[in-house]
Design a protein around this motif. Sequence first.
Motif, PDB file in Angstrom:
ATOM      1  N   HIS A  52      -2.221 -24.617 -54.639  1.00 37.35           N
ATOM      2  CA  HIS A  52      -2.491 -25.908 -54.398  1.00 37.35           C
ATOM      3  C   HIS A  52      -4.077 -26.140 -53.891  1.00 37.35           C
ATOM      4  O   HIS A  52      -4.564 -27.302 -54.163  1.00 37.35           O
ATOM      5  N   LEU A  53      -4.543 -25.281 -53.367  1.00 40.64           N
ATOM      6  CA  LEU A  53      -6.029 -25.399 -52.831  1.00 40.64           C
ATOM      7  C   LEU A  53      -6.896 -25.432 -53.847  1.00 40.64           C
ATOM      8  O   LEU A  53      -7.935 -26.057 -54.048  1.00 40.64           O
ATOM      9  N   LEU A  54      -6.384 -24.472 -54.833  1.00 39.68           N
ATOM     10  CA  LEU A  54      -7.428 -24.385 -56.313  1.00 39.68           C
ATOM     11  C   LEU A  54      -7.231 -25.793 -56.936  1.00 39.68           C
ATOM     12  O   LEU A  54      -8.136 -25.938 -57.603  1.00 39.68           O
ATOM     13  N   ALA A  55      -6.075 -26.071 -57.242  1.00 45.72           N
ATOM     14  CA  ALA A  55      -5.893 -27.363 -58.060  1.00 45.72           C
ATOM     15  C   ALA A  55      -6.655 -28.618 -57.236  1.00 45.72           C
ATOM     16  O   ALA A  55      -7.169 -29.513 -57.653  1.00 45.72           O
ATOM     17  N   GLU A  56      -6.775 -28.531 -55.816  1.00 44.95           N
ATOM     18  CA  GLU A  56      -7.239 -29.590 -55.149  1.00 44.95           C
ATOM     19  C   GLU A  56      -8.929 -29.422 -55.283  1.00 44.95           C
ATOM     20  O   GLU A  56      -9.481 -30.591 -55.459  1.00 44.95           O
ATOM     21  N   LEU A  57      -9.171 -28.226 -55.307  1.00 44.59           N
ATOM     22  CA  LEU A  57     -10.827 -27.975 -55.417  1.00 44.59           C
ATOM     23  C   LEU A  57     -11.361 -28.601 -56.993  1.00 44.59           C
ATOM     24  O   LEU A  57     -12.093 -29.277 -56.988  1.00 44.59           O
ATOM     25  N   GLY A  58     -10.495 -28.185 -57.842  1.00 44.98           N
ATOM     26  CA  GLY A  58     -10.871 -28.799 -59.399  1.00 44.98           C
ATOM     27  C   GLY A  58     -10.845 -30.342 -59.243  1.00 44.98           C
ATOM     28  O   GLY A  58     -11.897 -30.807 -59.895  1.00 44.98           O
ATOM     29  N   LEU A  84     -13.092 -29.215 -64.025  1.00 48.43           N
ATOM     30  CA  LEU A  84     -12.106 -29.131 -65.107  1.00 48.43           C
ATOM     31  C   LEU A  84     -11.648 -27.829 -65.347  1.00 48.43           C
ATOM     32  O   LEU A  84     -10.595 -27.157 -65.467  1.00 48.43           O
ATOM     33  N   MET A  85     -12.612 -26.896 -65.426  1.00 51.06           N
ATOM     34  CA  MET A  85     -12.086 -25.366 -65.549  1.00 51.06           C
ATOM     35  C   MET A  85     -11.235 -24.703 -64.636  1.00 51.06           C
ATOM     36  O   MET A  85     -10.385 -24.088 -64.884  1.00 51.06           O
ATOM     37  N   ILE A  86     -11.757 -25.173 -63.292  1.00 47.13           N
ATOM     38  CA  ILE A  86     -10.670 -24.490 -62.176  1.00 47.13           C
ATOM     39  C   ILE A  86      -9.430 -25.246 -62.289  1.00 47.13           C
ATOM     40  O   ILE A  86      -8.439 -24.397 -62.157  1.00 47.13           O
ATOM     41  N   ALA A  87      -9.338 -26.638 -62.400  1.00 43.48           N
ATOM     42  CA  ALA A  87      -7.848 -27.342 -62.555  1.00 43.48           C
ATOM     43  C   ALA A  87      -7.251 -26.726 -63.716  1.00 43.48           C
ATOM     44  O   ALA A  87      -5.881 -26.300 -63.485  1.00 43.48           O
ATOM     45  N   LEU A  88      -7.904 -26.235 -64.961  1.00 46.35           N
ATOM     46  CA  LEU A  88      -7.170 -25.844 -66.236  1.00 46.35           C
ATOM     47  C   LEU A  88      -6.389 -24.633 -65.676  1.00 46.35           C
ATOM     48  O   LEU A  88      -5.369 -24.066 -66.145  1.00 46.35           O
ATOM     49  N   LEU A  89      -7.453 -23.781 -65.309  1.00 43.25           N
ATOM     50  CA  LEU A  89      -7.000 -22.239 -64.995  1.00 43.25           C
ATOM     51  C   LEU A  89      -5.922 -22.079 -64.065  1.00 43.25           C
ATOM     52  O   LEU A  89      -5.141 -21.341 -64.240  1.00 43.25           O
ATOM     53  N   VAL A  90      -5.844 -23.141 -63.163  1.00 48.12           N
ATOM     54  CA  VAL A  90      -4.428 -23.156 -62.140  1.00 48.12           C
ATOM     55  C   VAL A  90      -3.253 -23.360 -63.140  1.00 48.12           C
ATOM     56  O   VAL A  90      -2.307 -22.787 -62.695  1.00 48.12           O
ATOM     57  N   ARG A  91      -3.469 -24.300 -64.081  1.00 46.19           N
ATOM     58  CA  ARG A  91      -2.405 -24.670 -64.659  1.00 46.19           C
ATOM     59  C   ARG A  91      -1.917 -23.917 -65.784  1.00 46.19           C
ATOM     60  O   ARG A  91      -0.661 -23.843 -66.411  1.00 46.19           O
ATOM     61  N   ARG A  92      -2.924 -23.341 -66.613  1.00 46.76           N
ATOM     62  CA  ARG A  92      -2.881 -22.257 -67.531  1.00 46.76           C
ATOM     63  C   ARG A  92      -3.530 -21.170 -67.236  1.00 46.76           C
ATOM     64  O   ARG A  92      -4.938 -20.909 -67.967  1.00 46.76           O
ATOM     65  N   PRO A  93      -3.319 -20.189 -66.527  1.00 49.11           N
ATOM     66  CA  PRO A  93      -4.053 -19.133 -66.541  1.00 49.11           C
ATOM     67  C   PRO A  93      -4.400 -17.798 -67.364  1.00 49.11           C
ATOM     68  O   PRO A  93      -3.634 -16.871 -67.215  1.00 49.11           O
ATOM     69  N   PHE A  94      -5.072 -18.357 -68.472  1.00 45.06           N
ATOM     70  CA  PHE A  94      -5.326 -17.513 -69.422  1.00 45.06           C
ATOM     71  C   PHE A  94      -6.320 -16.203 -68.902  1.00 45.06           C
ATOM     72  O   PHE A  94      -7.078 -16.688 -68.070  1.00 45.06           O
ATOM     73  N   ARG A  95      -6.334 -15.315 -69.721  1.00 47.50           N
ATOM     74  CA  ARG A  95      -7.323 -14.123 -69.429  1.00 47.50           C
ATOM     75  C   ARG A  95      -8.626 -14.937 -69.914  1.00 47.50           C
ATOM     76  O   ARG A  95      -8.841 -15.671 -70.743  1.00 47.50           O
ATOM     77  N   THR A 190     -15.922 -21.698 -55.837  1.00 45.42           N
ATOM     78  CA  THR A 190     -14.793 -21.060 -54.696  1.00 45.42           C
ATOM     79  C   THR A 190     -15.607 -20.674 -53.584  1.00 45.42           C
ATOM     80  O   THR A 190     -15.092 -20.625 -52.744  1.00 45.42           O
ATOM     81  N   HIS A 191     -16.781 -19.785 -53.583  1.00 44.76           N
ATOM     82  CA  HIS A 191     -17.312 -19.447 -52.457  1.00 44.76           C
ATOM     83  C   HIS A 191     -17.824 -20.438 -51.766  1.00 44.76           C
ATOM     84  O   HIS A 191     -17.565 -20.584 -50.587  1.00 44.76           O
ATOM     85  N   ILE A 192     -18.474 -21.540 -52.094  1.00 49.03           N
ATOM     86  CA  ILE A 192     -18.826 -22.774 -51.414  1.00 49.03           C
ATOM     87  C   ILE A 192     -17.619 -23.320 -50.715  1.00 49.03           C
ATOM     88  O   ILE A 192     -17.642 -23.882 -49.537  1.00 49.03           O
ATOM     89  N   ALA A 193     -16.439 -23.414 -51.443  1.00 48.20           N
ATOM     90  CA  ALA A 193     -15.028 -24.133 -50.856  1.00 48.20           C
ATOM     91  C   ALA A 193     -14.320 -23.458 -49.711  1.00 48.20           C
ATOM     92  O   ALA A 193     -14.022 -23.928 -48.821  1.00 48.20           O
TER      93      ALA A 193
END
Length: 199
Positions: A52-58, A84-95, A190-193
């Motif tokens: 949820h924190l990653l989705a919030e960051l995106g 958008l990249m972070i938000a999408l990776l949270v919901r679709r964690p592709f390689r 993510t380091h900044i956040a």
Amino acid sequence: PLTVCNRLAEVYSAMRALAPHVDWSWLSKAVKQLRRSARTVRHKLSHMQPVHLLAELGGNLMRRAENDAGISSYQRALTYRDGLMIALLVRRPFRLKNFTALTLDASLVLADEMGSLIFSRDETKGKRAIELPFPARLWRELQTYLKVYRPYLLTLQQVAPVGPVDALWISNEGRGMGDGSIRVAIRKRTHIAFGQHLW
């Protein structure tokens, strides 16, 4: 480090194959002893964050790009793209390899009110085809990226491309992003956040 132990185990396996008549039991014993004390150097757990924190960051990054009048058009486009990249990776964690390879009308197929993420079996590590709907919660954000920020990023090309750029993720040089540049962008945000980057 665990990496050293693994490399030594690989040496042992290679030597057994190259010289099967030689007694390599001493090397096998060394690998076993080392394995008992080997530890991972990268503390992955300390670099993880709740979903949820990653989705919030995106979401926060995309909102900042849309609403912060104090940033340039250049920074606005990069911030929105990274969000958008972070938000999408949270919901679709592709390689990362597949995520980098997302291309319009190939692995990302768009219809009127929906999209599909498609990879053939030859494109996946497990050799299984993947077809998933694009997350509905990010549909509006994807449309904004495609209509506003992606076209802007494409204008940053120093040299005209030979053909159309079909990569979904566009770099700050107006080209399709490689997995290295995607990794760097996510590490930075993510380091900044969180004070710790995500792998």
